[in-house]
Motif scaffolding. Structure first.
Motif, PDB file in Angstrom:
ATOM      1  N   ASN A 146      29.242  58.503 -29.703  1.00 17.06           N
ATOM      2  CA  ASN A 146      29.486  57.359 -29.053  1.00 17.06           C
ATOM      3  C   ASN A 146      31.109  57.428 -29.986  1.00 17.06           C
ATOM      4  O   ASN A 146      31.798  57.261 -30.437  1.00 17.06           O
ATOM      5  N   ASP A 147      31.235  58.979 -29.280  1.00 16.11           N
ATOM      6  CA  ASP A 147      33.177  58.952 -30.123  1.00 16.11           C
ATOM      7  C   ASP A 147      34.453  58.841 -28.994  1.00 16.11           C
ATOM      8  O   ASP A 147      34.359  57.951 -27.762  1.00 16.11           O
ATOM      9  N   ASN A 204      36.607  61.220 -24.888  1.00 17.40           N
ATOM     10  CA  ASN A 204      36.437  61.183 -24.561  1.00 17.40           C
ATOM     11  C   ASN A 204      36.086  62.946 -22.994  1.00 17.40           C
ATOM     12  O   ASN A 204      35.648  62.868 -21.825  1.00 17.40           O
ATOM     13  N   ASP A 212      31.526  57.971 -19.918  1.00 16.67           N
ATOM     14  CA  ASP A 212      31.917  57.161 -20.826  1.00 16.67           C
ATOM     15  C   ASP A 212      30.421  56.980 -21.055  1.00 16.67           C
ATOM     16  O   ASP A 212      29.204  56.977 -20.906  1.00 16.67           O
ATOM     17  N   PHE A 213      30.558  57.269 -21.960  1.00 14.87           N
ATOM     18  CA  PHE A 213      29.427  57.252 -23.774  1.00 14.87           C
ATOM     19  C   PHE A 213      28.776  56.051 -23.690  1.00 14.87           C
ATOM     20  O   PHE A 213      27.200  56.146 -24.081  1.00 14.87           O
ATOM     21  N   HIS A 214      29.271  54.607 -23.896  1.00 12.04           N
ATOM     22  CA  HIS A 214      28.979  53.508 -23.826  1.00 12.04           C
ATOM     23  C   HIS A 214      27.834  52.566 -22.562  1.00 12.04           C
ATOM     24  O   HIS A 214      26.472  52.327 -22.695  1.00 12.04           O
ATOM     25  N   TRP A 236      26.398  55.796 -20.699  1.00  5.83           N
ATOM     26  CA  TRP A 236      25.301  56.791 -20.508  1.00  5.83           C
ATOM     27  C   TRP A 236      25.873  57.533 -19.562  1.00  5.83           C
ATOM     28  O   TRP A 236      25.575  58.238 -18.538  1.00  5.83           O
ATOM     29  N   HIS A 286      17.018  51.888 -26.653  1.00  4.03           N
ATOM     30  CA  HIS A 286      17.328  52.665 -27.209  1.00  4.03           C
ATOM     31  C   HIS A 286      16.920  52.429 -28.994  1.00  4.03           C
ATOM     32  O   HIS A 286      16.675  51.214 -28.768  1.00  4.03           O
ATOM     33  N   LYS A 330      23.468  60.778 -27.874  1.00  2.00           N
ATOM     34  CA  LYS A 330      22.637  60.472 -26.762  1.00  2.00           C
ATOM     35  C   LYS A 330      21.570  61.386 -26.115  1.00  2.00           C
ATOM     36  O   LYS A 330      21.207  62.674 -26.113  1.00  2.00           O
TER      37      LYS A 330
END
Ligand code: AAO
Length: 484
Positions: A105-106, A109, A118-120, A122, A138, A162
């Motif tokens: 979750n850096d 991006n 958009d890591f939050h 996935w 998760h 992830k």
């Protein structure tokens, strides 16, 4: 999946950690091919997250953004060119395949190929992957999970990365398509990163769908890729390396730990007479063997207590033993110099990797260590090639830390880990003649720049290694005669 398909007369793989594709191609042609190296493990070739917040650490390459072939090492065309040139030089290419996960979750991006995420949520549009492609619910692997809970080790996130669900057909397809593209471009196999964190059943399906190696690159028809799976197993964990050996080869982390221990002087070298499975190591054909890797040389992964380039004399001896001994499929580490364990490779202020420079004595500059260019190391690759598939014979030791052995009638090596001189008449198993020790020097104009060893008609020779010598090893083989 257990045959590296090295070109004939070649052996041993070197991990050119963080090297650029153009530089690897040059290295195959000017050094690795001529010196008889078998292959190169390359850093992950797929697009990764750019992490300026940590000044472009080496580990950003273990955070995939997509399967586009664009990284700091080069683009797809440079990749294809490298594989072609290396195969032509008789040197195989093995990419590091990061297929367990995507990024953490850096806050940044953007990837090395321009993909965003958009890591939050996935979201990885560069593949594309979305939430359904990841394990759910998760969870994150905790330190205690390794001992108890195989399902958590495989279904939860490694270090917050992830965690892809390889049980779904869609994820399998993306991974298989990626790996097959690389196979079609001529690679000979893969390192499977974080294999411990994937279900053997899923990996088995993925491997079975891989193409055969590309015959246009010189591989025999029907050749399967060489696969070595990264499973750290020093014992006492819920996931065991044996769960993976029926699928393909496995990284043998006990190997480097035990040899480091012995060559640091914490275990007598004489015990190495039984080196191999008797030490609790995997069967020969299952084991990818090495002293240090890019993780444990800097305290990541199985961490600590490993010899590295920083303890050069003992390190070279441990590597020489690895290359002299028939057990396992050896891999060499080729590093960039570091003190900060997170620091990336030599780079300019735009983050571009700086190429190694090559000195007249074969060594590297510009911050690159190039252990594979240290004479005792590359000469032992020549020794291994001369030894071929012979076993160990005529083992000798002094009951302590002086040991010697032959490989058939082709090669002889001796080590002195004691604080007093080795001075003995030993059986070398070689035909009579004068041989150049390939550790202290080499053959040059019909003489030796280092020690010369005269073998009599009975195969015996006077061998001496004093504790003050630059190296604790002496090696001669058919091919290192001072006159031919
Ligand atoms: C980075 C940051 C993290 C951040 C993350 C996400 O450093 O703080 O949370 O991003 O934002 C590399 C780096 C990581 C980096 C990652 C992604 O090493 O620091 O995270 O890239 O950028 C486990 C795995 C093994 C893995 C190893 C590092 O099982 O697969 O951790 N190695 C590979 C690569 C490595 C890479 C990744 C995987 C991820 O080679 O370079 O990470 O792609 C026990 C277990 C081992 C476990 C270790 C460490 O080991 O057995 O399986 O390795 O713990 O957690 C004794 C024990 C030994 C034990 C060890 C350590 O030695 O005998 O068994 O202690 O406890």
């Amino acid at each position: 999946y257990k045959n590296p398909y090295y070109a004939s007369g070649h052996s041993a793989m070197v991990h050119l950690f963080e090297w650029k594709w153009d530089d690897i191609a040059d290295e195959c042609e000017r050094f690795l091919g001529p010196k008889g190296f078998g292959g190169v493990q390359i850093s992950p070739p797929n697009e990764n997250l750019v992490i300026w917040g940590k000044n472009r650490p080496w580990w950003e390459r273990y955070q995939p953004m997509s399967y586009k072939l664009v990284t700091r090492s080069g683009n797809e065309q440079q990749f294809a060119d490298m594989v072609r040139r290396c195969n032509n030089a008789g040197v195989r290419i093995y990419p590091d395949a990061i297929i367990n996960h995507m990024t953490g979750n850096d806050p940044e991006n953007v990837g090395t190929g321009g993909s965003t995420g958009d890591f939050h949520n996935w979201q990885y549009p560069g593949v594309p992957y979305g939430r359904n492609d990841f394990n759910w619910p998760h969870c994150v692997i905790g330190g205690n999970d390794y001992a108890c809970c195989a399902d958590r080790v495989r279904n939860c996130e490694l270090a917050g990365l992830k965690d892809l669900n390889q049980g779904t057909e869609y994820v399998r397809d993306q991974i298989v398509n990626y790996m097959n593209r690389l196979i079609d471009l001529g690679v000979a196999g893969f390192r499977i990163d974080a294999a411990k964190h994937m279900w053997p059943g899923d990996l088995s399906v993925i491997y079975s769908r891989l193409h055969n190696l590309n015959t246009a690159h010189g591989f025999p028809s029907g050749s399967r890729p060489y696969i070595y799976q990264e499973v750290i197993d020093l014992g006492g964990e819920a996931v065991r390396r044996e769960e993976y050996t029926s699928l393909a080869a496995v990284t043998e982390f006990k190997f480097g730990l035990e040899l480091s221990n012995a060559f640091k002087g914490n275990n007598q070298l004489k015990w190495l007479s039984t080196w191999g499975p008797a030490w609790g190591l995997l069967p020969h054909e299952d084991a990818l063997t090495f002293i240090d890797n890019h993780d444990n040389q800097r305290g990541h992964g199985a961490g600590g207590n490993i010899l590295t380039y920083k303890q050069a004399k003992q390190y070279k001896a441990a590597i020489a033993f690895m290359l002299a001994h028939p057990y396992g499929e050896p891999q060499l580490m080729s590093s960039f110099d570091f003190w900060d364990t997170e620091a990336g490779p030599p780079m300019d202020h735009h983050g571009n990797i700086i190429s190694p420079s090559i000195n007249s004595d074969n060594t590297c500059g510009n911050g690159w260590i190039c252990e594979h260019r240290w004479r005792p190391i590359y000469q032992m690759v020549g020794f291994r090639n001369a030894a071929g598939n012979t076993g160990v014979n005529d083992w000798w030791d002094n009951g302590s830390n002086q040991i010697a052995f032959c490989r058939g009638g082709n090669a002889f090596v001796a080590f002195n880990g004691d604080s007093w001189a080795l001075n003995e008449s030993l059986q070398t198993c070689l035909p009579a003649g004068t041989y150049c020790d390939v550790i202290s020097g080499e053959k040059s104009h019909h003489s030796c720049t280092g020690k010369a060893v005269t073998v009599g008609h009975d195969g015996r020779a006077h061998i001496s290694i004093s504790p003050g010598d630059f190296d604790m090893v002496l090696a001669i083989y058919v091919g290192s005669e001072s006159r031919l």
